[in-house]
Design a protein around this motif. Structure first.
Motif, mmCIF file in Angstrom:
data_model
loop_
_atom_site.group_PDB
_atom_site.id
_atom_site.type_symbol
_atom_site.label_atom_id
_atom_site.label_comp_id
_atom_site.label_asym_id
_atom_site.label_seq_id
_atom_site.Cartn_x
_atom_site.Cartn_y
_atom_site.Cartn_z
ATOM 1 N N GLY A 72 0.846 -1.163 0.139
ATOM 2 C CA GLY A 72 0.183 -0.044 -0.116
ATOM 3 C C GLY A 72 0.858 1.201 -0.104
ATOM 4 N N PHE A 73 0.515 2.384 1.127
ATOM 5 C CA PHE A 73 1.197 3.482 0.866
ATOM 6 C C PHE A 73 1.149 4.325 2.483
ATOM 7 C CE2 PHE A 73 -3.175 3.277 -0.562
ATOM 8 C CZ PHE A 73 -3.770 4.330 0.444
ATOM 9 N N ILE A 92 -1.379 8.594 -4.887
ATOM 10 C CA ILE A 92 -1.266 7.128 -5.109
ATOM 11 C C ILE A 92 -1.810 6.833 -6.423
ATOM 12 C CG2 ILE A 92 -1.089 6.749 -2.641
ATOM 13 C CD1 ILE A 92 -4.075 5.535 -3.150
ATOM 14 N N ARG A 93 -1.475 5.720 -7.054
ATOM 15 C CA ARG A 93 -1.856 5.216 -8.221
ATOM 16 C C ARG A 93 -2.679 3.886 -7.836
ATOM 17 N NH1 ARG A 93 -0.783 5.715 -13.468
ATOM 18 N NH2 ARG A 93 0.675 7.591 -12.793
ATOM 19 N N ASN A 95 -3.827 0.317 -8.529
ATOM 20 C CA ASN A 95 -3.470 -0.898 -9.612
ATOM 21 C C ASN A 95 -4.274 -1.811 -9.976
ATOM 22 O OD1 ASN A 95 -0.513 0.079 -9.073
ATOM 23 N ND2 ASN A 95 -0.769 -0.584 -7.183
ATOM 24 N N ILE A 100 -9.557 -0.950 -1.078
ATOM 25 C CA ILE A 100 -8.471 -0.410 -0.208
ATOM 26 C C ILE A 100 -9.059 0.675 0.702
ATOM 27 C CG2 ILE A 100 -6.423 1.306 -0.264
ATOM 28 C CD1 ILE A 100 -6.129 0.714 -3.188
ATOM 29 N N GLY A 152 4.890 4.330 -1.301
ATOM 30 C CA GLY A 152 3.859 3.916 -2.301
ATOM 31 C C GLY A 152 2.826 4.941 -2.847
HETATM 32 C C1 LIG Z 1 0.567 0.135 -6.882
HETATM 33 O O1 LIG Z 1 1.991 -0.415 -7.279
HETATM 34 C C2 LIG Z 1 2.951 0.404 -6.988
HETATM 35 C C3 LIG Z 1 4.426 -0.343 -7.382
HETATM 36 O O2 LIG Z 1 4.335 -1.598 -7.137
HETATM 37 C C4 LIG Z 1 3.032 0.432 -5.511
HETATM 38 O O3 LIG Z 1 4.072 1.147 -5.046
HETATM 39 C C5 LIG Z 1 1.668 1.091 -4.914
HETATM 40 O O4 LIG Z 1 1.687 1.191 -3.525
HETATM 41 C C6 LIG Z 1 0.527 0.473 -5.597
HETATM 42 N N1 LIG Z 1 -0.603 1.080 -5.305
HETATM 43 C C7 LIG Z 1 -1.346 0.912 -4.204
HETATM 44 C C8 LIG Z 1 -2.516 1.845 -3.852
HETATM 45 O O5 LIG Z 1 -1.340 0.028 -3.599
#
Ligand SMILES: *[C@@H]1O[C@H](CO)[C@@H](O)[C@H](O)[C@H]1NC(C)=O
Ligand SMILES: *[C@@H]1O[C@H](CO)[C@@H](O)[C@H](O)[C@H]1NC(C)=O
Ligand SMILES: *[C@@H]1O[C@H](CO)[C@@H](O)[C@H](O)[C@H]1NC(C)=O
Ligand SMILES: *[C@@H]1O[C@H](CO)[C@@H](O)[C@H](O)[C@H]1NC(C)=O
Ligand SMILES: [Cu+2]
Length: 233
Positions: A72-73, A92-93, A95, A100, A152
């Motif tokens: 996560g982040f 954050i992106r 995936n 979440i 993250g």
């Molecule tokens: C999406 O993937 C990236 C690279 O693995 C990661 O750093 C990031 O935490 C992920 N995003 C989420 C919301 O978990």
């Protein structure tokens, strides 16, 4: 529906990425919005308001605890003086379409326990809902911050440099500002009723902006924001 769209329309993904903007602590111990439906490659941008919040990816079976093994982040803490917004945002992106949960790990006022969390892609009932997380959070003690610094996500410049224009609700405010003086000096918000008025005052710069525009006095801004917080309660 979104996921079936993604399954059948892989070529469309890049063209449809959305940036969601989440206000952190703008109105008390809140993430706004606290429910987001996002697709892969969408961005969630967290914008930090006073006083000192964080955002942490959590886990659904245990409230106010970070996601397992560094997944996560984590934004770290972003202290933000009263009547300002933090110059940095944390992005954050997304995936995948998995739910979440995220929370604020500030324990001076136990922000997570007191409702400062949100969910990306909640389920319709079941474990991954705000209501389910709230039940667990109410029983939680202090929140846990991940060890070490942010991960993250990415920091970027906040597109807003001053508190934006006020909401129309502040026109109902009257001069009942005696309880509005912030009582905290430690840079953290509290959940107790006495001090949440103060923290709400400092975390509602939109209300402050009304009075700053109208009266030119920062104190007037606090009074109006505090009175607005009283009405809000
Ligand atoms: C999406 O993937 C990236 C690279 O693995 C990661 O750093 C990031 O935490 C992920 N995003 C989420 C919301 O978990
Ligand atoms: C988020 O803010 C940006 C401006 O910084 C804006 O272009 C975008 O439309 C906003 N996203 C949503 C979903 O409102
Ligand atoms: C919870 O956090 C607060 C603020 O950091 C601290 O004062 C308190 O001792 C902590 N409580 C426990 C049980 O760790
Ligand atoms: C922000 O909160 C964190 C966690 O409670 C604390 O360690 C830090 O000192 C605070 N920063 C400020 C400037 O208050
Ligand atoms: Cu917080």
């Amino acid at each position: 529906m979104l996921s079936s769209f993604l399954l059948t329309g892989l070529l469309a993904i890049q063209a449809t990425a959305i940036q969601f903007n989440v206000s952190v602590g703008r109105n008390g111990l809140t993430f706004e919005p606290n429910e987001i439906r996002a697709a892969r490659d969408d961005i969630i941008e967290f914008r930090f308001w006073p006083r000192n919040h964080s955002v942490v990816a959590g886990r659904f079976n245990e409230a106010c605890v970070p996601a397992p093994s560094g997944a996560g982040f984590y934004s770290g803490f972003l202290p933000t003086p009263a009547d300002t917004i933090n110059p940095q945002v944390f992005r954050i992106r997304i995936n995948n379409s998995d739910p979440i949960v995220f929370y604020c790990s500030q324990n001076n006022g136990q922000h997570c326990k007191n409702g400062m969390f949100g969910i990306i892609n909640p389920t319709m009932g079941g474990a991954s809902t705000l209501a389910g997380y709230r039940q667990l959070a109410l029983q939680a003690g202090n929140a846990t911050s991940p060890s070490g610094g942010p991960f993250g996500g990415q920091f970027a410049a906040n597109p807003n440099t001053v508190p934006p224009a006020p909401a129309a609700t502040t026109v109902t405010v009257t001069a009942s500002g005696s309880a509005a003086t912030p009582t905290e000096t430690d840079g953290d918000e509290s959940s107790t009723s006495g001090t949440s008025t103060g923290s709400a005052a400092s975390s509602t710069p939109s209300g402050g902006a009304v009075a700053l525009g109208a009266g030119g006095s920062p104190f007037a801004g606090l009074v109006v924001a505090g009175a607005a917080a009283l009405l809000f309660v």
